[in-house]
Design a protein around this motif. Structure first.
Motif, PDB file in Angstrom:
ATOM      1  N   HIS A 322     -24.721  16.327  38.652  1.00 47.23           N
ATOM      2  CA  HIS A 322     -25.617  17.454  37.923  1.00 47.23           C
ATOM      3  C   HIS A 322     -26.888  17.179  37.662  1.00 47.23           C
ATOM      4  CE1 HIS A 322     -21.301  18.730  38.003  1.00 47.23           C
ATOM      5  NE2 HIS A 322     -21.831  20.076  37.524  1.00 47.23           N
ATOM      6  N   GLN A 323     -27.164  15.796  37.387  1.00 47.07           N
ATOM      7  CA  GLN A 323     -28.390  15.275  37.075  1.00 47.07           C
ATOM      8  C   GLN A 323     -29.459  15.331  38.033  1.00 47.07           C
ATOM      9  OE1 GLN A 323     -25.557  13.948  35.749  1.00 47.07           O
ATOM     10  NE2 GLN A 323     -26.017  14.658  33.861  1.00 47.07           N
ATOM     11  N   ASP A 324     -28.995  15.636  39.436  1.00 50.72           N
ATOM     12  CA  ASP A 324     -29.941  15.628  40.612  1.00 50.72           C
ATOM     13  C   ASP A 324     -30.488  16.979  40.718  1.00 50.72           C
ATOM     14  OD1 ASP A 324     -29.514  13.125  41.680  1.00 50.72           O
ATOM     15  OD2 ASP A 324     -27.527  13.602  42.285  1.00 50.72           O
ATOM     16  N   ILE A 325     -29.911  17.950  40.184  1.00 52.26           N
ATOM     17  CA  ILE A 325     -30.254  19.254  40.112  1.00 52.26           C
ATOM     18  C   ILE A 325     -31.608  19.578  39.528  1.00 52.26           C
ATOM     19  CG2 ILE A 325     -29.530  21.870  40.037  1.00 52.26           C
ATOM     20  CD1 ILE A 325     -26.764  20.630  40.079  1.00 52.26           C
ATOM     21  N   VAL A 326     -32.561  20.092  40.188  1.00 54.97           N
ATOM     22  CA  VAL A 326     -33.815  20.422  39.627  1.00 54.97           C
ATOM     23  C   VAL A 326     -34.051  21.586  39.118  1.00 54.97           C
ATOM     24  CG1 VAL A 326     -36.245  20.683  40.102  1.00 54.97           C
ATOM     25  CG2 VAL A 326     -35.287  18.814  41.168  1.00 54.97           C
ATOM     26  N   GLY A 441     -46.950  16.224  43.616  1.00 52.65           N
ATOM     27  CA  GLY A 441     -45.761  16.584  43.617  1.00 52.65           C
ATOM     28  C   GLY A 441     -45.187  17.828  44.432  1.00 52.65           C
ATOM     29  N   THR A 442     -46.227  18.518  44.931  1.00 51.98           N
ATOM     30  CA  THR A 442     -45.701  20.043  45.199  1.00 51.98           C
ATOM     31  C   THR A 442     -47.062  19.918  46.666  1.00 51.98           C
ATOM     32  OG1 THR A 442     -47.818  21.466  44.006  1.00 51.98           O
ATOM     33  CG2 THR A 442     -45.469  20.735  43.110  1.00 51.98           C
ATOM     34  N   LEU A 475     -40.442  21.770  40.336  1.00 50.28           N
ATOM     35  CA  LEU A 475     -40.764  20.629  39.326  1.00 50.28           C
ATOM     36  C   LEU A 475     -39.859  20.756  38.310  1.00 50.28           C
ATOM     37  CD1 LEU A 475     -44.870  21.315  39.260  1.00 50.28           C
ATOM     38  CD2 LEU A 475     -43.601  19.507  40.406  1.00 50.28           C
ATOM     39  N   PRO A 476     -39.641  19.253  37.791  1.00 51.80           N
ATOM     40  CA  PRO A 476     -38.603  19.033  36.818  1.00 51.80           C
ATOM     41  C   PRO A 476     -38.998  20.096  35.440  1.00 51.80           C
ATOM     42  CG  PRO A 476     -39.236  17.059  37.579  1.00 51.80           C
ATOM     43  CD  PRO A 476     -40.090  18.140  38.358  1.00 51.80           C
TER      44      PRO A 476
END
Length: 529
Positions: A322-326, A441-442, A475-476
């Motif tokens: 779940h920590q991988d989900i942005v 990052g984009t 983005l996070p």
């Protein structure tokens, strides 16, 4: 602001239109485009933001729908494939081909022979050959994470992908260039009638809470899941709201360069992982949606587990957590039903349906890919046989070609192609709006944000970060760390006071937390795979 000028003019109460379109999703945008392009005086109103509903929260696919062909809907598939090819030709950079791979495993449905036969029919309908058979070693070259000794090979074919919200905005821009007035955050409250026939529409500006009336002999209601709201007899419009949810992950955690599909081990529904906007998306669910429609739809913990199981099935050993989900998104599809409620959600038809009521035409259902043909059918029905000849020829393009101009230094070829597709003839003005520097990052440029604030009817911060751009998805923490830089560049263009900016930030964070992040129960690390 242009929006305020239009509202002031309409508030006088003497505005008359040939057609008023209710709903600023892809269907409504298509109706406005075809109507204005045909010389009809056209107004479009949307109660939230443009593309706020299903049309910014779809699976982003522009496709014929293999499953619809497999379930005996060849007409829908043929029409969608024709429209797919048309959009690919007219809007490169906005609609792009995407390879799809279906792995075939020993003893599992669908077998390669059956699937290759289905693809043969699919390609023939489209008029292009895209299918290939990949032996297992070549399939693993395409998708390195594919595991399992039972992999027999894979079927490869091509469909297409888009940014659905940007597609809506591009269609609306084309409508505006032909004279359509398009307003977000304006609600259609009631239909005015004279002797039973439509004569006007009562509207309310959601921002100022002012109401006013416009005059028109015909209203086309393309409001999707809200299609019942303007009906004299709401029971006539039988809609079944179905929710489809998605997970957005860093590409580095699940690196796929094509869409990889399978039948979910739990219910045998087609699901997939695909690359989008520099990320990897897992989708989609298909469930009855029961919360209020005016509430932002969000993913449930059960859906999170269901979607993570796709990665585990396709790529054993990936061990996504779940920590991988942005981010997440969930959209509500306005599917037309027979009212019986006996079919499973995925068994409902995706065909569109129209209802007529003395000048009020309601259209619901259908697919993102077929919006243009739906729009034309709605207009032909609304105008009637005597005036349908006013429509422009069917062969006329949806999009004006972008002006040829040199690619600026520092802008990559892929970014330049995307910008041409997203903005068309407005691109030269956009590039002059601000620095064409990318946001870290984009693939988004700062100029895109400034341009949107000046020219794309941004009323709230979530309009900018969730639909004009997708920074809130890729983005996070919904691009929270970027907000000071966004403020410096965008607050002057929006004309917001410091107090308004702070209010908008609070509003945006609340929306993102409620609808675009994992639900609280899913953040518990004990649930991780």
């Amino acid at each position: 602001m242009q929006r305020q000028r239009i509202l002031s003019d309409l508030a006088r109460g003497d505005a008359t239109f040939d057609v008023v379109v209710v709903g600023g999703g892809i269907t409504g945008a298509g109706v406005a485009r075809e109507a204005a392009g045909s010389g009809l005086r056209t107004l479009l109103v949307e109660q939230r933001d443009f593309a706020w509903g299903t049309s910014s929260r779809s699976s982003k696919m522009v496709h014929g729908g293999l499953r619809y062909l497999g379930r005996g809907h060849p007409g829908l598939t043929r029409e969608a494939l024709r429209e797919r090819e048309r959009l690919l030709a007219e809007a490169p950079g906005l609609v792009e081909r995407l390879p799809f791979i279906m792995p075939h495993r020993q003893g599992r449905f669908p077998g390669p022979r059956l699937f290759q036969l289905l693809l043969r029919i699919y390609d023939r309908m489209a008029g292009v050959r895209t299918r290939r058979w990949l032996p297992s070693h070549e399939a693993r070259t395409w998708v390195p994470g594919l595991g399992g000794s039972d992999l027999r090979g894979a079927s490869l074919f091509l469909d297409a992908v888009t940014d659905d919200a940007r597609l809506v905005l591009r269609v609306l821009e084309e409508a505006r260039r032909d004279g359509a007035l398009c307003l977000n955050y304006v609600r259609a409250e009631s239909v005015r009638r004279d002797d039973g026939r439509v004569s006007g529409l009562v509207l309310r500006d959601q921002e100022s809470d002012r109401s006013f009336t416009v005059h028109t002999p015909r209203v086309i209601n393309a409001s999707g899941a809200w299609a019942c709201d303007l009906q004299r007899d709401p029971a006539k419009v039988r809609l079944r709201p179905l929710r489809g949810s998605h997970l957005v992950l860093p590409w580095s955690r699940l690196p796929v360069s094509c869409a990889v599909s399978l039948l979910h081990p739990r219910d045998r529904r087609p699901v997939f992982a695909f690359p989008w906007s520099g990320m990897t998306v897992l989708g989609t669910t298909d469930l009855d949606h029961t919360p209020p429609l005016n509430q932002e739809p969000g993913i449930t913990p059960e859906e999170v587990h269901y979607l993570l199981a796709i990665a585990e099935e396709l790529f054993p050993g990936t061990r996504l957590s779940h920590q991988d989900i942005v981010s997440t998104w969930a959209g509500v599809r306005p599917v037309v039903t027979d009212g019986e409620g006996r079919r499973p959600p995925s068994g409902e038809s995706r065909e569109h349906v129209m209802w007529q009521d003395a000048g009020l035409l309601t259209i619901a259902g259908g697919k993102l890919t077929t919006f243009r043909t739906m729009a034309r059918q709605a207009l032909i029905a609304a105008l009637g046989p005597d005036q349908a000849g006013r429509l422009r020829p069917e062969s006329q393009p949806l999009f004006r070609p972008a002006a040829v101009q040199p690619r600026p230094a520092g802008v990559s070829r892929l970014t330049w192609r995307r910008l041409l597709g997203y903005h068309g003839q407005a691109l030269d003005e956009l590039m002059a709006a601000a620095e064409p520097a990318p946001i870290a990052g984009t693939g988004t440029l700062w100029a895109e944000l400034v341009w949107a604030c000046r020219r794309e009817a941004v009323v709230h911060l979530d309009d900018l970060l969730l639909r004009r751009t997708r920074l809130g998805l890729v983005l996070p923490d919904g691009a929270d760390a970027l907000l000071p830089d966004i403020r410096r560049r965008c607050q002057p263009a929006l004309g917001w006071t410091d107090e308004r900016w702070q209010w908008e930030v609070r509003r945006y964070r609340q929306i993102h937390r409620a609808a675009y992040r994992l639900p609280d129960e899913s953040r518990n690390p004990t649930h991780d795979h």
